[in-house]
Design a protein around this motif. Structure first.
Motif, short mmCIF file in Angstrom:
data_model
loop_
_atom_site.label_atom_id
_atom_site.label_comp_id
_atom_site.label_asym_id
_atom_site.label_seq_id
_atom_site.Cartn_x
_atom_site.Cartn_y
_atom_site.Cartn_z
N GLU A 165 -4.71 -2.64 3.75
CA GLU A 165 -3.87 -2.52 2.57
C GLU A 165 -3.42 -1.07 2.28
O GLU A 165 -3.31 -0.67 1.12
CB GLU A 165 -4.57 -3.10 1.33
CG GLU A 165 -5.03 -4.54 1.48
CD GLU A 165 -3.88 -5.52 1.62
OE1 GLU A 165 -2.78 -5.23 1.12
OE2 GLU A 165 -4.08 -6.58 2.24
N VAL A 166 -3.17 -0.29 3.31
CA VAL A 166 -2.64 1.06 3.10
C VAL A 166 -1.13 0.95 2.88
O VAL A 166 -0.42 0.37 3.71
CB VAL A 166 -2.94 1.97 4.31
CG1 VAL A 166 -2.25 3.33 4.16
CG2 VAL A 166 -4.45 2.16 4.46
N ARG A 167 -0.67 1.52 1.78
CA ARG A 167 0.75 1.40 1.45
C ARG A 167 1.46 2.74 1.28
O ARG A 167 2.67 2.80 1.46
CB ARG A 167 0.92 0.59 0.16
CG ARG A 167 0.67 -0.90 0.33
CD ARG A 167 0.87 -1.66 -0.96
NE ARG A 167 0.91 -3.10 -0.73
CZ ARG A 167 -0.18 -3.86 -0.64
NH1 ARG A 167 -1.38 -3.30 -0.76
NH2 ARG A 167 -0.07 -5.16 -0.42
N LEU A 168 0.75 3.79 0.92
CA LEU A 168 1.38 5.06 0.62
C LEU A 168 0.90 6.14 1.59
O LEU A 168 -0.30 6.31 1.79
CB LEU A 168 1.07 5.49 -0.82
CG LEU A 168 1.58 4.57 -1.93
CD1 LEU A 168 1.17 5.11 -3.29
CD2 LEU A 168 3.09 4.38 -1.84
N ILE A 169 1.85 6.88 2.16
CA ILE A 169 1.55 8.01 3.03
C ILE A 169 1.97 9.27 2.29
O ILE A 169 3.13 9.42 1.90
CB ILE A 169 2.30 7.92 4.37
CG1 ILE A 169 2.08 6.54 5.01
CG2 ILE A 169 1.86 9.04 5.30
CD1 ILE A 169 0.64 6.20 5.31
N GLU A 170 1.02 10.19 2.10
CA GLU A 170 1.27 11.36 1.25
C GLU A 170 1.90 12.51 2.03
O GLU A 170 1.55 12.77 3.19
CB GLU A 170 -0.04 11.83 0.62
CG GLU A 170 0.12 13.03 -0.31
CD GLU A 170 -1.19 13.53 -0.87
OE1 GLU A 170 -1.15 14.41 -1.74
OE2 GLU A 170 -2.25 13.04 -0.44
N PHE A 171 2.81 13.20 1.36
CA PHE A 171 3.36 14.47 1.83
C PHE A 171 3.20 15.46 0.69
O PHE A 171 3.60 15.17 -0.44
CB PHE A 171 4.85 14.34 2.17
CG PHE A 171 5.14 13.49 3.38
CD1 PHE A 171 5.42 14.07 4.61
CD2 PHE A 171 5.13 12.10 3.29
CE1 PHE A 171 5.70 13.28 5.71
CE2 PHE A 171 5.41 11.31 4.38
CZ PHE A 171 5.68 11.89 5.61
N ASN A 172 2.59 16.59 0.96
CA ASN A 172 2.52 17.61 -0.10
C ASN A 172 2.99 18.94 0.46
O ASN A 172 2.74 19.27 1.60
CB ASN A 172 1.11 17.70 -0.70
CG ASN A 172 0.09 18.24 0.25
OD1 ASN A 172 0.06 19.43 0.55
ND2 ASN A 172 -0.82 17.38 0.73
N ALA A 173 3.70 19.67 -0.36
CA ALA A 173 4.30 20.92 0.10
C ALA A 173 4.23 21.96 -1.01
O ALA A 173 4.29 21.63 -2.20
CB ALA A 173 5.76 20.70 0.51
N HIS A 174 4.07 23.21 -0.59
CA HIS A 174 4.12 24.33 -1.53
C HIS A 174 5.23 25.27 -1.05
O HIS A 174 5.18 25.80 0.05
CB HIS A 174 2.79 25.08 -1.56
CG HIS A 174 2.85 26.33 -2.37
ND1 HIS A 174 2.89 26.33 -3.74
CD2 HIS A 174 2.90 27.64 -2.00
CE1 HIS A 174 2.94 27.57 -4.18
NE2 HIS A 174 2.95 28.39 -3.14
#
Length: 283
Positions: free
Chosen positions: A117-126
């Motif tokens: 049930e994995v639905r969201l893949i995270e991207f984080n940037a600074h």
């Protein structure tokens, strides 16, 4: 209905997990039982009384129970990361635009789910510098996927965004996702570095590329470095911990030059990227 959707049905996921559990337990039990029989026949048959053999067997069975219980704990209680990153490629295109620059950032990655049930893949940037808000554009690289945008920086200075593939990814399945961002630094100059990481997700392979016009090749101003940072800290406090030699590639037809850094099995919470210099009047 395609094959992936069929295999992702809840009944089939439960069946797959049950079969995998039975196979793993069967392997452990068979291995320990065979080892016990071999040891008894080769070493203890004529030297150990039946009562002592029973005690040893009971101890080994208790050890087996502990191993099985610990294995079940790891499989069903301990919470792994939602997914691991098999590979990602990041590209930053730096384009001169009058007295400032436009930046086109793309990151494409392939991930494997560690849970159901994995639905969201995270991207984080600074990002450093500042630009006019209406010149910022962010989208998914894959048109069928939805982008969820946090928009504002959190306390650690990073902006969180997520890609939703519009379906649940079951454990062991893979999916490719990507993000594109275009922005300008017409208010405050962006600092001359670009770095990426898998953050808390185990990553098998990553590459970071910065692309310049030939006329702005930063090599003319000084050394272009590949660098590694410990980013398990707020962005302003992250520290360089190592240096790497980037690969320089010139495209004569497109009149561009790339600086590329490829890292196998990058460390958790470590970032890798390219550092250059702006001309003196742009620093």
């Amino acid at each position: 209905m395609d094959l992936d959707q069929f295999l992702d049905k809840p009944v089939l996921r439960i069946l797959r997990n049950a079969v995998a559990t039975i196979r793993a337990l069967g392997t452990v039990v068979a291995t320990l039982a065979a080892a016990l029989v071999v040891l008894y026949l080769s070493l203890w048959k004529d030297k150990v009384s039946p009562s002592v053999a029973i005690v040893i067997a009971a101890a080994l069975l208790a050890l087996l129970a502990f191993i099985v219980g610990f294995w079940l704990y790891l499989q069903h209680v301990y919470n792994p990361a939602y997914y691991e990153i098999l590979e990602f490629e990041s590209l930053l295109i730096v384009q001169p635009l009058g007295d400032h620059h436009r930046y086109q950032y793309e990151r494409r990655q392939r991930v494997r789910a560690n849970r159901d049930e994995v639905r969201l893949i995270e991207f984080n940037a600074h990002w450093t510098g500042a630009g006019t808000r209406d010149k910022l554009h962010v989208e998914s690289l894959i048109s069928d996927h939805a982008l969820l945008d946090g928009r504002r920086q959190e306390e650690d200075g990073r902006v969180r965004r997520w890609i939703y593939p519009r379906r649940a990814i079951s454990k062991g399945r893979e999916v490719e996702v990507g993000i594109r961002q275009i922005h300008e630094d017409d208010i405050e100059r962006q600092l001359p570095y670009f770095r990426e990481s898998g953050s808390q997700h185990r990553t098998r392979k990553m590459s970071v590329t910065v692309r310049f016009n030939r006329e702005e090749d930063p090599q003319a101003l000084g050394e272009v470095k590949g660098m590694e940072w410990n980013t398990n800290l707020p962005p302003r406090h992250s520290k360089p911990v190592d240096y790497h030699d980037p690969i320089r590639r010139v495209n004569q037809d497109a009149k561009t030059v790339d600086y590329l850094l490829v890292v196998e099995k990058p460390k958790l919470f470590h970032s890798y990227g390219i550092v250059w210099q702006w001309p003196p009047d742009e620093s």
